[in-house]
Each structure stands twice: as structure tokens, then as C-alpha cells.
Design an enzyme around this catalytic site. Structure first.
Site, PDB file in Angstrom:
ATOM      1  N   ARG A  92      -8.332 -10.317   0.389  1.00 61.84           N
ATOM      2  CA  ARG A  92      -7.138 -11.160   0.271  1.00 61.84           C
ATOM      3  C   ARG A  92      -6.382 -11.161   1.595  1.00 61.84           C
ATOM      4  NH1 ARG A  92      -2.204  -9.821  -3.961  1.00 61.84           N
ATOM      5  NH2 ARG A  92      -0.806 -11.529  -3.372  1.00 61.84           N
ATOM      6  N   ASN A 121       1.846   0.926  -2.183  1.00 63.99           N
ATOM      7  CA  ASN A 121       0.918   0.310  -3.152  1.00 63.99           C
ATOM      8  C   ASN A 121       0.036  -0.793  -2.564  1.00 63.99           C
ATOM      9  OD1 ASN A 121       3.131  -1.421  -2.932  1.00 63.99           O
ATOM     10  ND2 ASN A 121       2.867  -2.185  -5.043  1.00 63.99           N
ATOM     11  N   TYR A 122       0.388  -1.320  -1.409  1.00 66.06           N
ATOM     12  CA  TYR A 122      -0.454  -2.300  -0.696  1.00 66.06           C
ATOM     13  C   TYR A 122      -0.383  -2.021   0.799  1.00 66.06           C
ATOM     14  CZ  TYR A 122      -1.163  -5.526  -4.701  1.00 66.06           C
ATOM     15  OH  TYR A 122      -1.540  -6.111  -5.906  1.00 66.06           O
ATOM     16  N   LYS A 131       6.073   0.596  10.747  1.00 64.93           N
ATOM     17  CA  LYS A 131       6.219   1.917  10.109  1.00 64.93           C
ATOM     18  C   LYS A 131       5.536   1.838   8.750  1.00 64.93           C
ATOM     19  CE  LYS A 131       8.093   5.340   7.608  1.00 64.93           C
ATOM     20  NZ  LYS A 131       7.011   5.694   6.672  1.00 64.93           N
ATOM     21  N   THR A 163       4.040   6.728   4.229  1.00 61.02           N
ATOM     22  CA  THR A 163       3.327   7.969   4.534  1.00 61.02           C
ATOM     23  C   THR A 163       1.999   7.996   3.783  1.00 61.02           C
ATOM     24  OG1 THR A 163       5.341   9.137   5.085  1.00 61.02           O
ATOM     25  CG2 THR A 163       3.465  10.480   4.377  1.00 61.02           C
ATOM     26  N   ASP A 202      15.854   6.527   9.076  1.00 56.26           N
ATOM     27  CA  ASP A 202      17.181   6.051   9.488  1.00 56.26           C
ATOM     28  C   ASP A 202      17.254   5.877  10.992  1.00 56.26           C
ATOM     29  OD1 ASP A 202      19.685   7.249   7.097  1.00 56.26           O
ATOM     30  OD2 ASP A 202      17.870   6.014   6.898  1.00 56.26           O
ATOM     31  N   GLU A 256      11.856  -7.126   0.159  1.00 53.62           N
ATOM     32  CA  GLU A 256      11.090  -7.345  -1.066  1.00 53.62           C
ATOM     33  C   GLU A 256      11.143  -6.030  -1.825  1.00 53.62           C
ATOM     34  OE1 GLU A 256       9.961 -11.371  -0.468  1.00 53.62           O
ATOM     35  OE2 GLU A 256      10.096 -10.011  -2.178  1.00 53.62           O
ATOM     36  N   ARG A 261       2.694  -2.023  -9.296  1.00 50.99           N
ATOM     37  CA  ARG A 261       2.896  -3.283  -8.581  1.00 50.99           C
ATOM     38  C   ARG A 261       4.330  -3.733  -8.849  1.00 50.99           C
ATOM     39  NH1 ARG A 261       0.332  -6.713 -11.690  1.00 50.99           N
ATOM     40  NH2 ARG A 261       0.626  -8.478 -10.278  1.00 50.99           N
ATOM     41  N   CYS A 262       5.009  -4.245  -7.838  1.00 57.48           N
ATOM     42  CA  CYS A 262       6.393  -4.694  -8.042  1.00 57.48           C
ATOM     43  C   CYS A 262       6.405  -5.839  -9.046  1.00 57.48           C
ATOM     44  CB  CYS A 262       6.993  -5.176  -6.726  1.00 57.48           C
ATOM     45  SG  CYS A 262       6.106  -6.565  -6.034  1.00 57.48           S
ATOM     46  N   GLU A 290      12.364   0.709 -13.748  1.00 56.79           N
ATOM     47  CA  GLU A 290      11.051   0.314 -13.229  1.00 56.79           C
ATOM     48  C   GLU A 290      10.128   1.527 -13.259  1.00 56.79           C
ATOM     49  OE1 GLU A 290       9.277  -2.076  -9.411  1.00 56.79           O
ATOM     50  OE2 GLU A 290      10.561  -0.345  -8.942  1.00 56.79           O
ATOM     51  N   ARG A 296       2.250 -12.171  -7.184  1.00 53.44           N
ATOM     52  CA  ARG A 296       2.765 -12.651  -5.896  1.00 53.44           C
ATOM     53  C   ARG A 296       1.962 -13.838  -5.391  1.00 53.44           C
ATOM     54  NH1 ARG A 296       1.428 -10.084  -0.712  1.00 53.44           N
ATOM     55  NH2 ARG A 296       0.646  -8.382  -1.973  1.00 53.44           N
TER      56      ARG A 296
HETATM   57  P1  NAP Z   1       9.869   3.330  -1.008  1.00 54.72           P
HETATM   58  O1  NAP Z   1       9.935   4.750  -1.407  1.00 54.72           O
HETATM   59  O2  NAP Z   1      11.080   2.530  -0.992  1.00 54.72           O
HETATM   60  O3  NAP Z   1       9.170   3.308   0.448  1.00 54.72           O
HETATM   61  C1  NAP Z   1       8.895   2.074   1.053  1.00 54.72           C
HETATM   62  C2  NAP Z   1       8.790   2.293   2.560  1.00 54.72           C
HETATM   63  O4  NAP Z   1      10.059   2.639   3.092  1.00 54.72           O
HETATM   64  C3  NAP Z   1       7.858   3.451   2.935  1.00 54.72           C
HETATM   65  O5  NAP Z   1       7.189   3.134   4.131  1.00 54.72           O
HETATM   66  C4  NAP Z   1       8.852   4.591   3.178  1.00 54.72           C
HETATM   67  O6  NAP Z   1       8.326   5.579   4.019  1.00 54.72           O
HETATM   68  C5  NAP Z   1       9.959   3.827   3.869  1.00 54.72           C
HETATM   69  N1  NAP Z   1      11.239   4.503   3.880  1.00 54.72           N
HETATM   70  C6  NAP Z   1      11.725   5.396   3.008  1.00 54.72           C
HETATM   71  N2  NAP Z   1      12.985   5.764   3.367  1.00 54.72           N
HETATM   72  C7  NAP Z   1      13.287   5.067   4.502  1.00 54.72           C
HETATM   73  C8  NAP Z   1      14.427   4.990   5.370  1.00 54.72           C
HETATM   74  N3  NAP Z   1      15.540   5.701   5.158  1.00 54.72           N
HETATM   75  N4  NAP Z   1      14.367   4.152   6.437  1.00 54.72           N
HETATM   76  C9  NAP Z   1      13.257   3.432   6.689  1.00 54.72           C
HETATM   77  N5  NAP Z   1      12.143   3.453   5.912  1.00 54.72           N
HETATM   78  C10 NAP Z   1      12.169   4.266   4.836  1.00 54.72           C
HETATM   79  O7  NAP Z   1       8.830   2.514  -1.934  1.00 54.72           O
HETATM   80  P2  NAP Z   1       7.365   2.935  -2.345  1.00 54.72           P
HETATM   81  O8  NAP Z   1       7.424   4.075  -3.284  1.00 54.72           O
HETATM   82  O9  NAP Z   1       6.512   3.049  -1.139  1.00 54.72           O
HETATM   83  O10 NAP Z   1       6.924   1.607  -3.124  1.00 54.72           O
HETATM   84  C11 NAP Z   1       7.253   1.406  -4.453  1.00 54.72           C
HETATM   85  C12 NAP Z   1       8.484   0.558  -4.576  1.00 54.72           C
HETATM   86  O11 NAP Z   1       8.333  -0.608  -3.777  1.00 54.72           O
HETATM   87  C13 NAP Z   1       8.695   0.044  -5.992  1.00 54.72           C
HETATM   88  O12 NAP Z   1      10.038   0.023  -6.305  1.00 54.72           O
HETATM   89  C14 NAP Z   1       8.178  -1.375  -5.934  1.00 54.72           C
HETATM   90  O13 NAP Z   1       8.714  -2.241  -6.882  1.00 54.72           O
HETATM   91  C15 NAP Z   1       8.557  -1.778  -4.547  1.00 54.72           C
HETATM   92  N6  NAP Z   1       7.685  -2.841  -4.062  1.00 54.72           N
HETATM   93  C16 NAP Z   1       8.183  -4.092  -3.975  1.00 54.72           C
HETATM   94  C17 NAP Z   1       7.342  -5.127  -3.564  1.00 54.72           C
HETATM   95  C18 NAP Z   1       7.821  -6.531  -3.434  1.00 54.72           C
HETATM   96  O14 NAP Z   1       7.126  -7.325  -2.786  1.00 54.72           O
HETATM   97  N7  NAP Z   1       8.926  -6.906  -4.024  1.00 54.72           N
HETATM   98  C19 NAP Z   1       6.033  -4.889  -3.253  1.00 54.72           C
HETATM   99  C20 NAP Z   1       5.583  -3.588  -3.371  1.00 54.72           C
HETATM  100  C21 NAP Z   1       6.424  -2.544  -3.786  1.00 54.72           C
HETATM  101  P3  NAP Z   1       7.671   6.915   3.345  1.00 54.72           P
HETATM  102  O15 NAP Z   1       6.435   6.440   2.625  1.00 54.72           O
HETATM  103  O16 NAP Z   1       7.385   7.745   4.533  1.00 54.72           O
HETATM  104  O17 NAP Z   1       8.700   7.474   2.426  1.00 54.72           O
HETATM  105  O1  G3P Z   2       3.641  -4.873  -5.489  1.00 53.97           O
HETATM  106  C1  G3P Z   2       2.990  -5.698  -4.590  1.00 53.97           C
HETATM  107  C2  G3P Z   2       3.343  -7.064  -4.846  1.00 53.97           C
HETATM  108  O2  G3P Z   2       3.578  -7.666  -3.728  1.00 53.97           O
HETATM  109  C3  G3P Z   2       2.473  -7.624  -5.873  1.00 53.97           C
HETATM  110  O3  G3P Z   2       1.452  -8.360  -5.440  1.00 53.97           O
HETATM  111  O4  G3P Z   2      -0.393  -9.841  -5.863  1.00 53.97           O
HETATM  112  O5  G3P Z   2      -0.216  -7.706  -7.098  1.00 53.97           O
HETATM  113  O6  G3P Z   2       1.301  -9.580  -7.599  1.00 53.97           O
HETATM  114  P1  G3P Z   2       0.468  -8.915  -6.568  1.00 53.97           P
END
Ligand code: NAP
Ligand code: G3P
Length: 493
Positions: free
Chosen positions: A111, A162-163, A185, A188, A223, A258, A291-292, A385, A445
Site C-alpha cells: 500500500r 501501528n503503521y 521521528k 520507538t 518535547d 491525526e 487502528r485509529c 479508545e 482510511r
Molecule cells: P502515541 O503514544 O501518541 O505516540 C505517537 C508518536 O508520538 C510516537 O512516535 C511517540 O514516540 C511520539 N511521542 C510521544 N510523546 C511525544 C512528545 N512529547 N513529543 C513528540 N513526540 C512524542 O501513539 P501510539 O501509541 O504510537 O499510537 C496509538 C495512538 O495513535 C492511538 O490513539 C491511535 O488512535 C492513534 N492513531 C491515530 C491515527 C490517525 O490517523 N488518526 C493513526 C494511527 C494511530 P514513542 O513511540 O517514542 O513514545
Molecule cells: O490507524 C491507522 C489508520 O490510519 C488506519 O488506516 O487503512 O487501517 O483504516 P486504515
């Protein structure tokens, strides 16, 4: 082709076209969520190194921005070809690093190849425009605006676990196509997969310094990066909690967010229930619900609820659970902390009287798919969530109640409506406070040239290929004011 991105299984960072080790000598071990086996180590970069990386991106931006769009597109196209050549290797690393089932990992990479190719072509199509002044009262056609699209400068791309390949490329490729340089960035857990992606872009011939990576825990170095004065735009995908924090501490820096979701499936009495149940189960449980856009609640009219609940429970009972390298759907969650959080929502629902239809079985960070019927709005599972394999079903008396509960959520990413009445579907869709409404389909998405956005706590700004390129560039108008024509020139015929 990936030999130089690591040394002794310690992954390096891309800086000015070189793969370098951090002076911090501080490493973060990445263990597989499948069996805790070590996948590799990444560097915990320091503030000084962040300064160097961002300044390098700033000083490298001009060379890239001045490159003809067609040449930028050629390099972006080449990166898609390189990614395709190495897709199997990267898919295997993805599965090991984030326990995504191998089938979904392969489709994530392919994809991404399509996404990058489409971005290169779309980037060439995004042209400026010319405007004449006389469309507005008091102005003449001698005022001509030549409007072009300009890069913003240095884009900070931050992606979620997750992606790590697709949601990184969905920022990097449009940012580069718009002429920006990128500081990347990665998450992790997912950094290793993401560094392979960075290598792919580099190997495609990006000028040195145009794409640079920073690894380290967001909670430690995050930060420092987001507050850096030389960052011109932040493109973040992740949780609403971190997204809100970033927007609070980075004033006046344009950002695209997002964030989280609590997507609802609204099922009406005339819906095709097999089709609805099939889509709901796929939408709720693929990649174990991480997945979000996963469906995270069902709002079903009371009169058809029994039948729908039985179908969903039956389809969930057929889901395969296990090792992501096998042909399964439900795999171990990213870590035990995530599994504990989901288990907490399950326990709260049981304590408050929800009907457990299937699931509530756990082996470490592997949670079996769980479905609850008779969920009520005092239960956490109705609003939070989970980012895990649990689905709450809420019975409603009528469409208005369904819309009220749907809109009462802090989130606003997507919703699904299942019905055979297109009038009802559009009527409800217009009432729903979300970025996208899917009619008779699960929330998702893609396709990636469609607009993708969240409202309320689900985000700011719009993605989707053209929208992303435009969001990471800006119009610039050069206005020519033609003066009185000399008497040597005749009247326009
Ligand atoms: P997350 O904990 O918010 O982390 C996302 C990214 O932000 C990671 O690279 C994380 O680094 C970084 N990060 C954390 N604290 C930060 C800070 N203070 N400054 C800058 N960067 C920082 O989210 P996740 O657990 O990876 O992903 C799951 C979440 O993402 C869910 O809530 C999901 O719904 C959401 N999501 C939304 C979408 C969308 O398109 N709407 C798509 C995918 C996921 P580290 O990994 O090093 O902590
Ligand atoms: O959570 C990732 C988001 O962007 C979802 O993508 O294609 O799985 O709906 P998709």
C-alpha cells in the site's frame, strides 16, 4: 542494501546522507511483542544531536526546493520501486517488531509503494493558478496574480507504532514532493521498520540532509524536538493525549494532527445484517483493533439487535488467534501496558453488567477477541479508545438516540451507517460529527487519495495525498500591476 543502517544489530540514524551512531551511547532495546526476542537496538539521541539534525535539514531544504518538480518526482518514484523490491524483508521486520499479522504487514508495505507512486504523480499535477483582479469590484484585469505553491521548509514527521512504514511514508513522501526537507521521528516500537523506510528514500537519490532521522523515546526527547525553533511544520499521528500536548506547547507552529478515534457503526432496521456483521467484525478486529479507524462501538436499533449480536458473535468465534507469522487475525498487542488497559475496560464492563458474548480470555499481551452486548453509557468501554480486540454493542431505541450517542464522543474520526435506505444514510451522515462517514462499509482510511481527517479530539487538518501535499505547502502570490499602456499599443479587439 540495508547493511549500513546498523552495526552489530544496533540501528543508526540518517544524518546528512550518512548513517551515524549517537554520541550518547544510550540504546533502547526493541523486543518483539510476539516472544520478547530482541529485534535490535536503537539510539537514544541527545538534544545537541537534535539541534544538528534540524539545522542540517534547514540548510539542506533550499537545494531540494529548487529542484524541478519532475526531478523530485523521479526520485520519489524510484523510492517506491526500491521499497517494492524489498517489500518482503520489510514486511517480516514489521511483523517481528509490532506483531502485525504477516498478511497485513505485506499489504501495509505494498500500500505504501502505491501511496508513494501516487504522491509523485499527484505532486506533478499540483500547479499554481493565475488570477485576474477584475473579478472583484474596484480592481482591473491589469492586476494579475501568479499563485504558486511553496514548500514550508522543515517538516517534523512523527508517526505511531501501528503503521510505522505506511503512516511514516504518508508524511515523508508528500512533504518531499512539496519541496520540504524532513526530520523524521519514528515511534520507538516501530523505529527499526521505519529506519528501513528512511534508507529506501535515501537510496533513491535524495540529496544529503533532506531527510534525517531522530530515534529516542518521545517521553524523553520528544518535547525538545517539537519545541525546536527551526521546525516549520509538525505532521503528527498518534494519540489524542500526545497530540493535544504537542499543540499546547508549540504555539504558532502549523501542525497536522491525526489522532485517536472511537468510530461507531450505526445499524438500521433495514440493513443487510450479514453484510453489516461481516464489515463490523473486520473493522473492529483487524490488526487486533490497533487502528485509529477501527470500529470501536456498535449502535444498533433494538428491534434487530438480537440477530446482529448473534451474527457478530458467530463471526468473531471464527477469528484465528495466535502467532502473526501464521494465518491469523488476532495477534499479541504491542505491549503488556496496552493489554492491561484493554483488560481494565473489559473488567469495568463486566462489573457494570454488560453481557459478555465471547472472549475475556488473556495470555500475557495476547487478548482473545471480546464482544459485549447490552453496553450502557456509564461503562468506560462506551467512550474510551481500547486500541485492542474488544467491541461494545449499545442497543438504541431510534436513530436520534444513535446520533446523540455517536456525537457525544470526544472523538470524531469516522462512522459507518448500515442501511439500504440512501436517504436515511445521507440524513444521518450529515448529522454525524466526524471527518468521514462510510455507508455500508467498515471505517477505514483508504483509498489514500480520499481526504482523511478527524474532528474534535481526533485531529486537526486533512491528509490524503493531494490534501497532504497542499497541507505541507502554501500558496505564494506574485502580483503584477500592469500600468497604463503606452499609446503605441492599440485597443484589444
Ligand atoms: P502515541 O503514544 O501518541 O505516540 C505517537 C508518536 O508520538 C510516537 O512516535 C511517540 O514516540 C511520539 N511521542 C510521544 N510523546 C511525544 C512528545 N512529547 N513529543 C513528540 N513526540 C512524542 O501513539 P501510539 O501509541 O504510537 O499510537 C496509538 C495512538 O495513535 C492511538 O490513539 C491511535 O488512535 C492513534 N492513531 C491515530 C491515527 C490517525 O490517523 N488518526 C493513526 C494511527 C494511530 P514513542 O513511540 O517514542 O513514545
Ligand atoms: O490507524 C491507522 C489508520 O490510519 C488506519 O488506516 O487503512 O487501517 O483504516 P486504515
Amino acid at each position: 542494501m540495508f547493511e549500513d543502517i546498523k552495526d552489530n544489530n544496533i540501528y543508526k540514524n540518517l544524518y546528512d546522507g550518512q548513517w551515524i551512531s549517537s554520541a550518547s551511547n544510550n540504546f533502547i532495546t526493541i523486543n518483539s511483542p510476539i516472544n520478547e526476542e530482541e529485534v535490535g537496538k536503537i539510539q537514544a539521541m541527545t538534544g545537541e544531536e537534535v539541534d544538528k539534525v534540524v539545522s542540517k535539514a534547514q540548510s539542506s531544504f533550499g537545494v531540494w526546493a529548487d529542484k524541478p518538480v519532475s526531478e523530485r518526482a523521479d526520485i520519489i518514484h524510484k523510492s517506491a520501486a526500491i521499497l517494492e523490491e524489498n517489500s518482503e524483508e520489510i514486511a517480516n521486520i514489521l511483523t517481528k517488531e509490532i506483531a502485525k499479522d504477516i498478511k497485513s504487514a505485506r499489504s501495509e508495505v505494498i500500500r505504501t509503494v502505491d501511496f508513494i507512486r501516487f504522491t509523485a504523480d499527484e505532486g506533478k499535477r499540483i500547479q499554481g493558478e493565475t488570477l485576474q483582479g477584475d473579478g472583484f469590484h474596484g480592481f482591473s484585469k491589469d492586476k494579475l496574480a501568479f499563485v504558486t505553491r511553496e514548500p514550508v521548509g522543515v517538516v517534523l514527521a512523527i508517526s505511531p507504532f501501528n503503521y510505522p512504514v505506511n503512516l511514516s511514508a504518508s508524511k515523508i513522501a508528500p512533504a518531499l514532493m512539496a519541496g520540504n526537507s524532513v526530520v523524521f521521528k519514528p515511534p520507538t516500537q516501530g523505529s527499526i521498520s521505519a529506519l528501513y523506510l528512511a534508507k529506501v528514500f535515501q537510496a533513491a537519490g535524495l540529496p544529503n540532509g533532506v531527510l534525517n532521522t531522530i530515534t529516542g523515546k518521545g517521553s524523553e526527547i520528544g518535547d525538545y524536538i517539537i519545541k525546536h525553533k527551526e521546525i516549520d511544520l509538525i505532521n503528527f499521528t498518534g494519540s489524542s493525549e500526545v497530540g493535544r500536548h504537542i499543540s499546547e506547547v508549540t504555539s504558532m507552529v502549523p501542525s497536522i494532527m491525526e489522532l485517536g478515534g472511537k468510530d461507531a457503526a450505526i445499524v438500521l432496521e433495514d440493513a443487510d445484517l450479514e453484510h453489516a456483521a461481516n464489515n463490523i467484525v473486520k473493522g473492529a478486529f483487524s490488526y487486533s483493533g490497533q487502528r485509529c479507524t477501527a470500529l470501536k462501538r456498535v449502535l444498533v436499533l433494538e428491534s434487530i439487535a438480537d440477530r446482529l449480536v448473534d451474527l457478530i458473535t458467530e463471526y468473531v468465534s471464527q477469528l484465528k488467534v495466535g502467532n502473526p507469522f501464521d494465518d491469523v487475525t488476532i495477534t499479541p498487542l504491542i505491549n503488556n501496558k496496552a493489554a492491561d488497559f484493554v483488560q481494565g475496560l473489559i473488567d469495568d464492563a463486566i462489573d457494570k453488567g454488560a453481557t459478555l458474548k465471547i472472549g475475556n480470555k488473556r495470555e500475557g499481551n495476547l487478548l482473545y477477541p471480546t464482544v459485549f452486548d447490552n453496553v450502557t453509557t456509564d461503562m468506560r468501554i462506551a467512550w474510551e479508545e481500547p486500541f485492542g480486540p474488544v467491541l461494545p454493542i449499545i442497543r438504541v431505541k431510534n436513530i436520534d438516540e444513535a446520533v446523540d450517542i455517536a456525537n457525544a464522543s470526544e472523538y470524531g474520526l469516522q462512522s459507518s451507517i448500515f442501511t439500504n435506505d440512501i436517504d436515511d444514510a445521507f440524513h444521518i451522515a450529515r448529522l454525524l460529527e466526524v471527518g468521514t462517514v462510510q455507508i455500508n462499509n467498515k471505517t477505514e482510511r483508504g483509498p489514500d487519495h480520499f481526504p482523511f481527517l478527524g474532528v474534535k479530539s481526533s485531529g486537526m487538518g486533512t491528509q490524503g495525498i493531494r490534501y497532504s501535499i497542499e497541507a505541507m505547502s502554501r500558496p505564494k502570490a506574485i502580483v503584477v500591476n500592469l500600468r497604463e499602456r503606452s499609446d503605441k499599443v492599440g485597443q484589444v479587439k
